[in-house]
Design a protein around this motif. Structure first.
Motif, PDB file in Angstrom:
ATOM      1  N   GLY A 221     -39.919  23.991 -74.015  1.00  0.00           N
ATOM      2  CA  GLY A 221     -39.954  25.438 -74.207  1.00  0.00           C
ATOM      3  C   GLY A 221     -39.789  26.236 -72.936  1.00  0.00           C
ATOM      4  N   GLU A 222     -39.972  25.603 -71.786  1.00  0.00           N
ATOM      5  CA  GLU A 222     -39.798  26.328 -70.517  1.00  0.00           C
ATOM      6  C   GLU A 222     -38.367  26.816 -70.340  1.00  0.00           C
ATOM      7  OE1 GLU A 222     -39.495  21.908 -69.832  1.00  0.00           O
ATOM      8  OE2 GLU A 222     -41.066  23.174 -70.648  1.00  0.00           O
ATOM      9  N   TRP A 223     -37.395  26.092 -70.912  1.00  0.00           N
ATOM     10  CA  TRP A 223     -36.004  26.530 -70.825  1.00  0.00           C
ATOM     11  C   TRP A 223     -35.793  27.829 -71.596  1.00  0.00           C
ATOM     12  CZ3 TRP A 223     -33.136  24.394 -67.268  1.00  0.00           C
ATOM     13  CH2 TRP A 223     -33.395  23.089 -66.879  1.00  0.00           C
ATOM     14  N   SER A 224     -36.317  27.876 -72.808  1.00  0.00           N
ATOM     15  CA  SER A 224     -36.197  29.095 -73.605  1.00  0.00           C
ATOM     16  C   SER A 224     -37.000  30.229 -72.991  1.00  0.00           C
ATOM     17  CB  SER A 224     -36.683  28.853 -75.039  1.00  0.00           C
ATOM     18  OG  SER A 224     -35.805  28.011 -75.716  1.00  0.00           O
ATOM     19  N   ALA A 225     -38.170  29.913 -72.461  1.00  0.00           N
ATOM     20  CA  ALA A 225     -39.015  30.945 -71.854  1.00  0.00           C
ATOM     21  C   ALA A 225     -38.330  31.539 -70.620  1.00  0.00           C
ATOM     22  CB  ALA A 225     -40.370  30.363 -71.484  1.00  0.00           C
ATOM     23  N   PHE A 226     -37.712  30.695 -69.802  1.00  0.00           N
ATOM     24  CA  PHE A 226     -37.011  31.197 -68.628  1.00  0.00           C
ATOM     25  C   PHE A 226     -35.838  32.081 -69.041  1.00  0.00           C
ATOM     26  CE2 PHE A 226     -33.434  30.755 -65.674  1.00  0.00           C
ATOM     27  CZ  PHE A 226     -33.985  31.365 -64.556  1.00  0.00           C
ATOM     28  N   GLY A 227     -35.063  31.627 -69.990  1.00  0.00           N
ATOM     29  CA  GLY A 227     -33.919  32.417 -70.464  1.00  0.00           C
ATOM     30  C   GLY A 227     -34.366  33.736 -71.077  1.00  0.00           C
ATOM     31  N   ALA A 228     -35.452  33.706 -71.855  1.00  0.00           N
ATOM     32  CA  ALA A 228     -35.955  34.934 -72.473  1.00  0.00           C
ATOM     33  C   ALA A 228     -36.485  35.904 -71.422  1.00  0.00           C
ATOM     34  CB  ALA A 228     -37.044  34.598 -73.485  1.00  0.00           C
ATOM     35  N   LEU A 229     -37.192  35.394 -70.426  1.00  0.00           N
ATOM     36  CA  LEU A 229     -37.720  36.266 -69.363  1.00  0.00           C
ATOM     37  C   LEU A 229     -36.585  36.887 -68.559  1.00  0.00           C
ATOM     38  CD1 LEU A 229     -40.235  37.304 -67.888  1.00  0.00           C
ATOM     39  CD2 LEU A 229     -40.061  35.300 -66.400  1.00  0.00           C
ATOM     40  N   PHE A 230     -35.606  36.073 -68.187  1.00  0.00           N
ATOM     41  CA  PHE A 230     -34.469  36.594 -67.428  1.00  0.00           C
ATOM     42  C   PHE A 230     -33.705  37.622 -68.253  1.00  0.00           C
ATOM     43  CE2 PHE A 230     -30.035  36.426 -66.011  1.00  0.00           C
ATOM     44  CZ  PHE A 230     -30.201  36.721 -64.664  1.00  0.00           C
ATOM     45  N   SER A 231     -33.480  37.333 -69.510  1.00  0.00           N
ATOM     46  CA  SER A 231     -32.762  38.261 -70.389  1.00  0.00           C
ATOM     47  C   SER A 231     -33.548  39.554 -70.569  1.00  0.00           C
ATOM     48  CB  SER A 231     -32.503  37.593 -71.741  1.00  0.00           C
ATOM     49  OG  SER A 231     -31.827  38.467 -72.591  1.00  0.00           O
ATOM     50  N   PHE A 232     -34.870  39.465 -70.701  1.00  0.00           N
ATOM     51  CA  PHE A 232     -35.696  40.658 -70.875  1.00  0.00           C
ATOM     52  C   PHE A 232     -35.663  41.536 -69.625  1.00  0.00           C
ATOM     53  CE2 PHE A 232     -39.829  42.821 -70.558  1.00  0.00           C
ATOM     54  CZ  PHE A 232     -39.738  43.611 -71.696  1.00  0.00           C
ATOM     55  N   ILE A 233     -35.744  40.927 -68.443  1.00  0.00           N
ATOM     56  CA  ILE A 233     -35.701  41.702 -67.196  1.00  0.00           C
ATOM     57  C   ILE A 233     -34.344  42.383 -67.047  1.00  0.00           C
ATOM     58  CG2 ILE A 233     -35.696  41.491 -64.674  1.00  0.00           C
ATOM     59  CD1 ILE A 233     -37.859  39.317 -65.023  1.00  0.00           C
ATOM     60  N   CYS A 234     -33.276  41.633 -67.310  1.00  0.00           N
ATOM     61  CA  CYS A 234     -31.933  42.217 -67.202  1.00  0.00           C
ATOM     62  C   CYS A 234     -31.715  43.297 -68.259  1.00  0.00           C
ATOM     63  CB  CYS A 234     -30.871  41.127 -67.345  1.00  0.00           C
ATOM     64  SG  CYS A 234     -30.916  39.925 -66.007  1.00  0.00           S
TER      65      CYS A 234
ATOM     66  N   GLY B 286     -31.907  28.744 -74.048  1.00  0.00           N
ATOM     67  CA  GLY B 286     -32.152  29.303 -72.716  1.00  0.00           C
ATOM     68  C   GLY B 286     -30.867  29.682 -72.001  1.00  0.00           C
ATOM     69  N   VAL B 287     -29.851  28.832 -72.093  1.00  0.00           N
ATOM     70  CA  VAL B 287     -28.564  29.147 -71.462  1.00  0.00           C
ATOM     71  C   VAL B 287     -27.938  30.370 -72.130  1.00  0.00           C
ATOM     72  CG1 VAL B 287     -26.193  28.288 -71.164  1.00  0.00           C
ATOM     73  CG2 VAL B 287     -28.129  26.826 -70.590  1.00  0.00           C
ATOM     74  N   PHE B 288     -28.037  30.445 -73.459  1.00  0.00           N
ATOM     75  CA  PHE B 288     -27.516  31.620 -74.163  1.00  0.00           C
ATOM     76  C   PHE B 288     -28.213  32.891 -73.677  1.00  0.00           C
ATOM     77  CE2 PHE B 288     -28.227  34.651 -77.643  1.00  0.00           C
ATOM     78  CZ  PHE B 288     -26.930  35.072 -77.844  1.00  0.00           C
ATOM     79  N   LEU B 289     -29.536  32.871 -73.598  1.00  0.00           N
ATOM     80  CA  LEU B 289     -30.268  34.059 -73.151  1.00  0.00           C
ATOM     81  C   LEU B 289     -29.961  34.397 -71.695  1.00  0.00           C
ATOM     82  CD1 LEU B 289     -33.658  33.421 -74.951  1.00  0.00           C
ATOM     83  CD2 LEU B 289     -32.036  35.275 -75.404  1.00  0.00           C
ATOM     84  N   PHE B 290     -29.759  33.402 -70.855  1.00  0.00           N
ATOM     85  CA  PHE B 290     -29.397  33.652 -69.464  1.00  0.00           C
ATOM     86  C   PHE B 290     -28.036  34.337 -69.380  1.00  0.00           C
ATOM     87  CE2 PHE B 290     -27.537  32.482 -65.382  1.00  0.00           C
ATOM     88  CZ  PHE B 290     -28.557  32.846 -64.505  1.00  0.00           C
ATOM     89  N   VAL B 291     -27.073  33.852 -70.138  1.00  0.00           N
ATOM     90  CA  VAL B 291     -25.730  34.451 -70.135  1.00  0.00           C
ATOM     91  C   VAL B 291     -25.789  35.886 -70.672  1.00  0.00           C
ATOM     92  CG1 VAL B 291     -23.432  34.277 -71.186  1.00  0.00           C
ATOM     93  CG2 VAL B 291     -24.522  32.253 -70.225  1.00  0.00           C
ATOM     94  N   VAL B 292     -26.611  36.125 -71.693  1.00  0.00           N
ATOM     95  CA  VAL B 292     -26.769  37.488 -72.211  1.00  0.00           C
ATOM     96  C   VAL B 292     -27.381  38.385 -71.149  1.00  0.00           C
ATOM     97  CG1 VAL B 292     -28.069  38.872 -73.885  1.00  0.00           C
ATOM     98  CG2 VAL B 292     -26.823  36.863 -74.631  1.00  0.00           C
TER      99      VAL B 292
END
Length: 180
Positions: A80-93, A153-159
């Motif tokens: 879940g850390e992958w999804s959490a990282f992607g979600a946090l990065f996406s939320f900040i952006c 997580g990769v999807f959320l990072f790209v978003v």
């Protein structure tokens, strides 16, 4: 005597003719017919039940043991850390993009909620593909959800990167840093 040069001759034996009393070739002896037999002419076989021995019938596929819900939830949490990282990065952006838009936040909030729903759907699709390919085709057991979390997580990072690319001052700062 039979000619022993034939291949079948050594396996056959000549039997001298015998006379049996009461034997007539081509005629079967049948008992006298009786009226309304009350007894069955054959005896039924006893019914034997199946006693489970733990192995089941030959060729029968064994049912899989059901795991408790806590096991499945623990399995979904791993990675879940992958999804959490992607979600946090996406939320900040998304936050940077939404604040820089300077207007009503209804549309940006709706956009972010839709993005999260798409990420959840992508996670579920990755789990389904993993079940079909990894478990059914390869016969392997999945103990984690790392692959599905990595995909989400990769999807959320790209978003998140796409949100930043729509923010004018971030692009200006990036161009200034890179010297373009």
């Amino acid at each position: 005597m039979v000619d022993q040069t034939q291949p079948w001759a050594e396996r056959t034996v000549e039997v001298p003719p015998q006379r049996n009393a009461g034997f007539r070739p081509g005629v079967a002896s049948v008992g006298q017919p009786t009226e309304h037999r009350r007894e069955p002419s054959t005896e039924p076989f006893p019914v034997v039940g199946h006693e489970p021995s733990g192995t089941g019938w030959p060729g029968e596929e064994q049912p899989r043991q059901r795991m408790p819900l806590s096991y499945h939830m623990q399995q979904l949490r791993r990675g879940g850390e992958w999804s959490a990282f992607g979600a946090l990065f996406s939320f900040i952006c998304w936050g940077i993009w939404a604040i820089s838009a300077r207007g009503d936040l209804t549309s940006p909030v709706l956009t972010f909620v839709l993005t999260v729903l798409v990420a959840i759907g992508l996670f579920a699709l990755a789990r389904l593909v993993g079940r079909v390919v990894w478990e059914r085709q390869f016969g392997r057991v999945r103990r984690t959800a790392k692959g599905a979390h990595l995909v989400a997580g990769v999807f959320l990072f790209v978003v998140g990167v796409a949100y930043l690319r729509q923010t004018e001052w971030v692009i200006s700062a990036w161009n200034w840093v890179t010297g373009r």
